[in-house]
Write a protein that holds these residues in place. Structure first.
Motif, PDB file in Angstrom:
ATOM      1  N   LEU A  39      30.231  43.208  47.964  1.00  0.00           N
ATOM      2  CA  LEU A  39      29.881  42.274  46.886  1.00  0.00           C
ATOM      3  C   LEU A  39      28.551  42.705  46.283  1.00  0.00           C
ATOM      4  O   LEU A  39      27.517  42.702  46.977  1.00  0.00           O
ATOM      5  CB  LEU A  39      29.743  40.861  47.474  1.00  0.00           C
TER       6      LEU A  39
ATOM      7  N   ALA B 156      27.091  41.764  58.916  1.00  0.00           N
ATOM      8  CA  ALA B 156      26.961  42.029  57.477  1.00  0.00           C
ATOM      9  C   ALA B 156      25.894  43.107  57.303  1.00  0.00           C
ATOM     10  O   ALA B 156      25.081  43.343  58.207  1.00  0.00           O
ATOM     11  CB  ALA B 156      26.551  40.764  56.726  1.00  0.00           C
TER      12      ALA B 156
ATOM     13  N   ARG C  61      30.692  35.340  47.983  1.00  0.00           N
ATOM     14  CA  ARG C  61      31.185  35.574  46.629  1.00  0.00           C
ATOM     15  C   ARG C  61      31.172  34.271  45.827  1.00  0.00           C
ATOM     16  O   ARG C  61      30.776  34.253  44.653  1.00  0.00           O
ATOM     17  CB  ARG C  61      32.591  36.183  46.657  1.00  0.00           C
TER      18      ARG C  61
ATOM     19  N   HIS D 189      34.829  44.258  52.702  1.00  0.00           N
ATOM     20  CA  HIS D 189      34.365  43.583  51.489  1.00  0.00           C
ATOM     21  C   HIS D 189      33.029  44.171  51.041  1.00  0.00           C
ATOM     22  O   HIS D 189      32.148  44.394  51.876  1.00  0.00           O
ATOM     23  CB  HIS D 189      34.148  42.082  51.740  1.00  0.00           C
TER      24      HIS D 189
ATOM     25  N   ALA E 113      32.526  36.862  53.449  1.00  0.00           N
ATOM     26  CA  ALA E 113      32.690  37.417  52.099  1.00  0.00           C
ATOM     27  C   ALA E 113      33.047  36.323  51.103  1.00  0.00           C
ATOM     28  O   ALA E 113      32.495  36.279  49.992  1.00  0.00           O
ATOM     29  CB  ALA E 113      33.767  38.497  52.117  1.00  0.00           C
TER      30      ALA E 113
ATOM     31  N   ASP F 283      36.137  37.978  56.529  1.00  0.00           N
ATOM     32  CA  ASP F 283      36.700  37.376  55.307  1.00  0.00           C
ATOM     33  C   ASP F 283      35.969  36.094  54.918  1.00  0.00           C
ATOM     34  O   ASP F 283      35.731  35.845  53.731  1.00  0.00           O
ATOM     35  CB  ASP F 283      38.195  37.052  55.500  1.00  0.00           C
TER      36      ASP F 283
ATOM     37  N   ALA G 122      32.872  49.917  48.852  1.00  0.00           N
ATOM     38  CA  ALA G 122      33.619  49.482  50.044  1.00  0.00           C
ATOM     39  C   ALA G 122      34.264  50.689  50.709  1.00  0.00           C
ATOM     40  O   ALA G 122      34.244  50.838  51.940  1.00  0.00           O
ATOM     41  CB  ALA G 122      34.664  48.447  49.647  1.00  0.00           C
TER      42      ALA G 122
ATOM     43  N   THR H 234      27.805  43.897  52.278  1.00  0.00           N
ATOM     44  CA  THR H 234      29.106  44.304  52.815  1.00  0.00           C
ATOM     45  C   THR H 234      29.369  43.563  54.113  1.00  0.00           C
ATOM     46  O   THR H 234      28.437  43.233  54.856  1.00  0.00           O
ATOM     47  CB  THR H 234      29.194  45.825  53.078  1.00  0.00           C
ATOM     48  N   THR H 235      30.636  43.313  54.369  1.00  0.00           N
ATOM     49  CA  THR H 235      31.035  42.655  55.617  1.00  0.00           C
ATOM     50  C   THR H 235      32.525  42.901  55.841  1.00  0.00           C
ATOM     51  O   THR H 235      33.269  43.147  54.886  1.00  0.00           O
ATOM     52  CB  THR H 235      30.735  41.134  55.568  1.00  0.00           C
ATOM     53  N   ASP H 236      32.940  42.809  57.095  1.00  0.00           N
ATOM     54  CA  ASP H 236      34.372  42.854  57.420  1.00  0.00           C
ATOM     55  C   ASP H 236      34.924  41.454  57.624  1.00  0.00           C
ATOM     56  O   ASP H 236      36.112  41.291  57.902  1.00  0.00           O
ATOM     57  CB  ASP H 236      34.591  43.684  58.700  1.00  0.00           C
TER      58      ASP H 236
ATOM     59  N   GLU I   8      32.272  48.142  43.176  1.00  0.00           N
ATOM     60  CA  GLU I   8      32.454  47.495  44.482  1.00  0.00           C
ATOM     61  C   GLU I   8      33.548  48.199  45.295  1.00  0.00           C
ATOM     62  O   GLU I   8      33.405  48.385  46.508  1.00  0.00           O
ATOM     63  CB  GLU I   8      32.767  46.007  44.288  1.00  0.00           C
TER      64      GLU I   8
END
Ligand SMILES: Cc1ncc(COP(=O)(O)O)c(C=O)c1O
Length: 341
Positions: free
Chosen positions: A56, A169, A200, A54, A196, A193, A47, A189-191, A43
């Protein structure tokens, strides 16, 4: 003569080398094979490569898409805009959140169509899925300008350094038939928070990759430059060897393609499949079926997708192909043309 011909040339095949075997064997010997440090390192690698805050890993691309849409707030009664020229998994991920896929046409060149998406937006639209299909990248700018969050589906287009994600995402697939593999698997993936954290938390309940899979994924990731070089070499070979009229459409989008698929047009699919199949060479359509047809809808609002489905033939172009196999694919296409394809 034994009567046994050369082995079949499959349409897709993972490219597994001694490095992959060594990485998986190392993981096995460590006994740390469940989710642990290899997953965390994979991961972190992803990233870093993708430039996302992020990353995942998930059990599949479908799960990644479902988790992304769920984290973006898709709930029963919401619509998610999805192209019709895509595999059923994309619609399934929308339905998994209780959402309804709002199907739209695509643009020529196997690209997403921002005008079709804009026309489909309404009060119930909660998200847009922008699919970078068959290795061909679509500029997300006009989609991002529309308002609803955009999830970029890179399941068929892994080239993050060339095509970094820009939507709310992004999702990737590591299925055995995809650009790089962990057997089965995926990535979100994402920026954001909050997105994410929600994804998760859900993935901890629904499951994800194991260290054994991540060990394979990391070895595959390390060899991505070799994958890209091999795909480019195979494409060059096809472009040189096959009649121009079959490759003109693909050549027109090639600078925006990472080469996941090599696409022919101007040749009859059924004849090609029959003739190539008799020579042990597997070919596929660009997609197996259109989502709107599966839903019982008429072709009229989806003319480009219907045209692409009818005209597109995908020939083997995976990086594990050896030179003799590439030659066999070329000979199979030529034989199909001679047979009237
Ligand atoms: C465009 C696209 N999105 C999503 C998926 C789902 O990925 P997976 O098979 O890893 O669930 C696929 C796989 O076929 C795909 O082609």
């Amino acid at each position: 003569m034994s009567g046994v011909g050369p082995p079949p040339v499959p349409h897709s095949r993972p490219w597994i080398t001694a490095e992959d075997e060594a990485a998986v064997a190392r993981c096995l010997r460590s006994s740390q094979i469940a989710r642990g440090t290899e997953v965390a390192a994979f991961e972190a690698d992803l990233a870093d490569l993708i430039g996302a805050r992020h990353a995942l890993t998930t059990s599949s691309g479908t799960q990644a898409l479902w988790l992304a849409l769920d984290a973006l707030g898709v709930r029963p009664g919401d619509e998610v805009v999805v192209p019709t020229y895509v595999c059923e998994a994309v619609a399934a991920a929308v339905r998994q959140c209780g959402g309804t896929p709002r199907l739209v046409d695509v643009a020529p060149g196997w690209r997403a169509d921002a005008c079709a998406v804009a026309a489909a937006l309404g009060p119930r639209t909660r998200a847009i899925v922008l699919v970078h299909a068959l290795g061909v990248y679509t500029d997300p700018s006009p989609f991002l300008a529309l308002g609803p969050p955009v999830v970029e589906d890179f399941c068929q287009t892994f080239a993050p350094a060339r095509f970094p994600p820009r939507g709310a995402a992004a999702v990737y697939s590591f299925h055995a038939t995809k650009c790089l593999t962990t057997g089965e698997g995926g990535l979100l993936t994402t920026d954001d928070d909050a997105v994410a954290a929600r994804a998760r938390a859900r993935s901890e309940v629904t499951g994800g990759l194991s260290d054994l899979q991540a060990a394979l994924g990391r070895a595959q990731l390390a060899r991505q430059p070799a994958f890209a070089a091999r795909r480019a070499a195979i494409a060059e070979h096809y472009l040189e060897a096959l009649p121009r009229r079959l490759t003109t459409d693909y050549d027109a989008v090639r600078r925006d393609s990472m080469g996941f698929r090599f696409l022919l047009t101007g040749i009859d699919f059924d004849t090609l499949r029959r003739v190539a199949g008799a020579r042990g060479v597997a070919v596929r359509r660009g997609v197996d079926a259109l989502l709107h047809r599966r839903a019982g809808l008429d072709d009229a609002p989806f003319p480009v997708a219907a045209d692409l489905l009818a005209r597109t033939c995908s020939i083997p172009a995976h990086p594990s192909l050896g030179a003799p196999e590439v030659t066999r694919v070329i000979e199979a296409v030529r034989a199909a043309l001679e047979a009237g394809a």
